[in-house]
Design an enzyme around this catalytic site. Sequence first.
Site, mmCIF file in Angstrom:
data_model
loop_
_atom_site.group_PDB
_atom_site.id
_atom_site.type_symbol
_atom_site.label_atom_id
_atom_site.label_comp_id
_atom_site.label_asym_id
_atom_site.label_seq_id
_atom_site.Cartn_x
_atom_site.Cartn_y
_atom_site.Cartn_z
ATOM 1 N N HIS A 39 5.953 12.440 63.976
ATOM 2 C CA HIS A 39 7.201 11.909 63.389
ATOM 3 C C HIS A 39 8.333 12.010 64.423
ATOM 4 O O HIS A 39 9.193 11.145 64.488
ATOM 5 C CB HIS A 39 7.623 12.728 62.169
ATOM 6 C CG HIS A 39 6.845 12.435 60.920
ATOM 7 N ND1 HIS A 39 7.003 11.275 60.209
ATOM 8 C CD2 HIS A 39 5.918 13.175 60.249
ATOM 9 C CE1 HIS A 39 6.211 11.306 59.135
ATOM 10 N NE2 HIS A 39 5.530 12.448 59.139
ATOM 11 N N ASP A 76 5.336 8.467 56.512
ATOM 12 C CA ASP A 76 4.829 8.999 55.242
ATOM 13 C C ASP A 76 5.119 7.921 54.212
ATOM 14 O O ASP A 76 6.291 7.586 53.978
ATOM 15 C CB ASP A 76 5.576 10.284 54.859
ATOM 16 C CG ASP A 76 5.298 11.424 55.823
ATOM 17 O OD1 ASP A 76 4.263 11.387 56.513
ATOM 18 O OD2 ASP A 76 6.124 12.356 55.880
ATOM 19 N N GLU A 120 -3.287 14.929 54.563
ATOM 20 C CA GLU A 120 -2.191 14.292 53.798
ATOM 21 C C GLU A 120 -2.493 12.808 53.641
ATOM 22 O O GLU A 120 -2.421 12.070 54.628
ATOM 23 C CB GLU A 120 -0.862 14.449 54.559
ATOM 24 C CG GLU A 120 -0.490 15.883 54.876
ATOM 25 C CD GLU A 120 0.742 16.003 55.786
ATOM 26 O OE1 GLU A 120 1.157 14.994 56.400
ATOM 27 O OE2 GLU A 120 1.284 17.105 55.864
ATOM 28 N N HIS A 123 0.346 10.418 55.088
ATOM 29 C CA HIS A 123 0.811 10.472 56.480
ATOM 30 C C HIS A 123 -0.064 9.631 57.402
ATOM 31 O O HIS A 123 -1.275 9.836 57.472
ATOM 32 C CB HIS A 123 0.849 11.927 56.962
ATOM 33 C CG HIS A 123 1.218 12.078 58.408
ATOM 34 N ND1 HIS A 123 2.404 12.631 58.836
ATOM 35 C CD2 HIS A 123 0.548 11.717 59.534
ATOM 36 C CE1 HIS A 123 2.438 12.605 60.163
ATOM 37 N NE2 HIS A 123 1.319 12.047 60.606
HETATM 38 ZN ZN LIG Z 1 4.128 12.967 57.765
#
Ligand SMILES: [Zn+2]
Length: 215
Positions: free
Chosen positions: A126, A133, A191, A194
């Site tokens: 990021h 996300d 995740e 993500h």
């Molecule tokens: Zn993320």
Amino acid sequence: MVVLSPLLAQYKYGLKVTSWAEYQSTVKINPKKELIDLEKHIPSLVLDIRYATANNFTGEKIYNLAKAFARRPVADALKQAQQELKSQGLGLKVFDAYRPYKATVKFYEVYGDTTYVASPYRGSRHNRGCAVDITLIDLKTGKELRMPTPYDSFQKAAWPSTPAKDAEIGKNRSLLIATMKKYGFRVNSSEWWHFDFIGWKNYEVLDIDFEQLVK
Ligand SMILES: [Zn+2]
């Protein structure tokens, strides 16, 4: 922004972090490195920037502005994914995109574990403007499609490899992952929301505030 001073954030973990002045000169040489405002770049993209509210795992407002930025090729790829989803009546909702390095340091210091938050010694993708996300929404209603867990849920059910609770959830998750893969993104193994842009290694870790980017 966050409580941590930028100077401390940059040097505490010994990582080379790009400043605003360096970023500006790099973009002049390589326009691909420009951080693009995703809301302006992608028609009908929906933002729900959780770190601009207290509704996130830190319980604190981390960003002063609810903005989403990504490097130019990342923004272009995301735009293509959005176009493809549109034909199915769907779209993307962004929870977070480019994240200043000082926020990554803050997350690590709150959570103290690198399973779900990035190590400040390496930085997050990021921080390179190369991760997003996201989730899927119904374009008409704006409602999120059902997914295995809420955003930033630090549990095993959030792992893309965990079997989905029901067929609809499984289908939604697969569609998100497959669409993003087609445009050059890889899902994170813990995740489902993500996605890293393949080629992220070519982009430096940045510590630029949103305020500087909207000027
Ligand atoms: Zn993320």
